[in-house]
Design a protein around this motif. Structure first.
Motif, mmCIF file in Angstrom:
data_model
loop_
_atom_site.group_PDB
_atom_site.id
_atom_site.type_symbol
_atom_site.label_atom_id
_atom_site.label_comp_id
_atom_site.label_asym_id
_atom_site.label_seq_id
_atom_site.Cartn_x
_atom_site.Cartn_y
_atom_site.Cartn_z
ATOM 1 N N LYS B 1 17.280 3.867 -5.617
ATOM 2 C CA LYS B 1 16.811 2.490 -5.448
ATOM 3 C C LYS B 1 15.587 2.256 -6.324
ATOM 4 N N ASN B 2 15.577 1.124 -7.043
ATOM 5 C CA ASN B 2 14.426 0.795 -7.875
ATOM 6 C C ASN B 2 13.232 0.447 -7.002
ATOM 7 N N GLN B 3 12.121 1.147 -7.223
ATOM 8 C CA GLN B 3 10.916 0.902 -6.438
ATOM 9 C C GLN B 3 9.675 1.012 -7.294
ATOM 10 N N VAL B 4 8.657 0.269 -6.891
ATOM 11 C CA VAL B 4 7.334 0.352 -7.507
ATOM 12 C C VAL B 4 6.321 0.549 -6.377
ATOM 13 N N GLU B 5 5.540 1.608 -6.477
ATOM 14 C CA GLU B 5 4.517 1.903 -5.489
ATOM 15 C C GLU B 5 3.148 1.805 -6.142
ATOM 16 N N GLN B 6 2.189 1.296 -5.390
ATOM 17 C CA GLN B 6 0.840 1.171 -5.921
ATOM 18 C C GLN B 6 -0.158 1.807 -4.958
ATOM 19 N N SER B 7 -1.179 2.390 -5.549
ATOM 20 C CA SER B 7 -2.248 2.978 -4.748
ATOM 21 C C SER B 7 -3.586 2.792 -5.443
ATOM 22 N N PRO B 8 -4.683 2.669 -4.673
ATOM 23 C CA PRO B 8 -4.661 2.549 -3.218
ATOM 24 C C PRO B 8 -4.176 1.171 -2.782
ATOM 25 N N GLN B 9 -3.990 1.009 -1.492
ATOM 26 C CA GLN B 9 -3.599 -0.302 -0.977
ATOM 27 C C GLN B 9 -4.757 -1.288 -1.125
ATOM 28 N N SER B 10 -5.966 -0.800 -0.909
ATOM 29 C CA SER B 10 -7.158 -1.631 -1.087
ATOM 30 C C SER B 10 -8.308 -0.757 -1.564
ATOM 31 N N LEU B 11 -9.283 -1.395 -2.178
ATOM 32 C CA LEU B 11 -10.389 -0.669 -2.797
ATOM 33 C C LEU B 11 -11.619 -1.563 -2.789
ATOM 34 N N ILE B 12 -12.761 -0.971 -2.453
ATOM 35 C CA ILE B 12 -14.031 -1.696 -2.482
ATOM 36 C C ILE B 12 -14.972 -0.952 -3.418
ATOM 37 N N ILE B 13 -15.533 -1.679 -4.382
ATOM 38 C CA ILE B 13 -16.481 -1.067 -5.315
ATOM 39 C C ILE B 13 -17.687 -1.991 -5.479
ATOM 40 N N CYS B 19 -13.253 1.282 -12.083
ATOM 41 C CA CYS B 19 -12.247 1.719 -11.114
ATOM 42 C C CYS B 19 -10.900 1.840 -11.813
ATOM 43 N N THR B 20 -10.005 2.615 -11.175
ATOM 44 C CA THR B 20 -8.665 2.816 -11.707
ATOM 45 C C THR B 20 -7.650 2.607 -10.603
ATOM 46 N N LEU B 21 -6.653 1.796 -10.893
ATOM 47 C CA LEU B 21 -5.576 1.517 -9.953
ATOM 48 C C LEU B 21 -4.309 2.208 -10.458
ATOM 49 N N GLY B 106 1.006 -4.452 -4.671
ATOM 50 C CA GLY B 106 -0.334 -4.829 -5.085
ATOM 51 C C GLY B 106 -1.427 -3.944 -4.518
ATOM 52 N N THR B 107 -2.536 -3.905 -5.224
ATOM 53 C CA THR B 107 -3.774 -3.282 -4.746
ATOM 54 C C THR B 107 -4.808 -4.384 -4.614
ATOM 55 N N ARG B 108 -5.428 -4.468 -3.436
ATOM 56 C CA ARG B 108 -6.452 -5.479 -3.196
ATOM 57 C C ARG B 108 -7.817 -4.900 -3.556
ATOM 58 N N LEU B 109 -8.465 -5.447 -4.588
ATOM 59 C CA LEU B 109 -9.777 -4.976 -5.046
ATOM 60 C C LEU B 109 -10.865 -5.952 -4.604
#
Lengths: 113, 113
Positions: B1-13, B19-21, B106-109
């Motif tokens: 199955k085609n999938q895209v995963e992102q990490s982290p889910q959220s990040l505070i700087i 920063c690197t997503l 998505g990653t929430r920054l």
């Protein structure tokens, strides 16, 4: 240029009601798409069009209809609204599907009670 | 199955920091990889598009990298600003006929002063 314009920005419907979400672009783009965005999930494709008079289904087409009578406009119709269709809907356009970016509208936030 | 995963889910700087997503995908066959920025209440806006042969692409303070062998991409943000607070979405395009974009969640920054 206005880019991609979506109306309305917000809408509340009762279960069973129908409505049309409007999308217009002024960039003379051939490709237009409708997506829905739900919390914690990526955007999912509802319907798309590769030109006036040509439409096709995406990943989650059930309960939605589209038409493309002009290059500029690509309305999305909810036939009989259900609570599961509560979501944020985005329209996008692009000149090609290959290496050109999609241009998104600012979305319609739809709540079904 | 085609999938895209992102990490982290959220990040505070803190403002001014880098920063690197991360984005990992299992989409096949691969056509290109895109990064979008989505401000709260707005539609996604394209940052970069990379094809199979490109391993780095920059857009101002944003630098995307692509390792097609390991099917990983990263988005590096340099000298962050408050206006960088947004969700960053990784999208992979499969080289099939029709529209086949697979969106990550998505990653929430959040950039704090």
């Amino acid at each position: 240029n206005a880019g991609v314009t979506q109306t309305p920005k917000f809408q509340v419907l009762k279960t069973g009601q129908s409505m049309t979400l409007q999308c217009a672009q002024d960039m003379n783009h051939e490709y237009m798409s409708w997506y829905r965005q739900d919390p914690g999930m990526g955007l999912r494709l509802i319907h798309y069009s590769v030109g006036a008079g040509i439409t096709d289904q995406g990943e989650v087409p059930n309960g939605y209809n589209v038409s493309r009578s002009t290059t500029e406009d690509f309305p999305l119709r909810l036939l009989s609204a259900a609570p599961s269709q509560t979501s944020v809907y985005f329209c996008a356009s692009s000149q090609t599907l290959s290496n050109q970016p999609q241009h998104f509208g600012d979305g319609t936030r739809l709540s079904i009670l | 199955k085609n999938q895209v995963e992102q990490s982290p889910q959220s990040l505070i700087i803190l403002e001014g920091k880098n920063c690197t997503l991360q984005c990992n995908y299992t989409v096949s066959p691969f056509s290109n990889l895109r990064w979008y920025k989505q401000d709260t209440g707005r539609g996604p806006v394209s940052l970069t598009i990379m094809t199979f042969s490109e391993n780095t692409k920059s857009n101002g303070r944003y630098t995307a990298t692509l390792d097609a062998d390991t099917k990983q991409s990263s988005l590096h943000i340099t000298a962050s600003q408050l206006s960088d607070s947004a969700s960053y979405i990784c999208v992979v395009s499969a080289s099939n006929y029709g529209q086949n974009f697979v969106f990550g969640p998505g990653t929430r920054l959040s950039v704090l002063p």
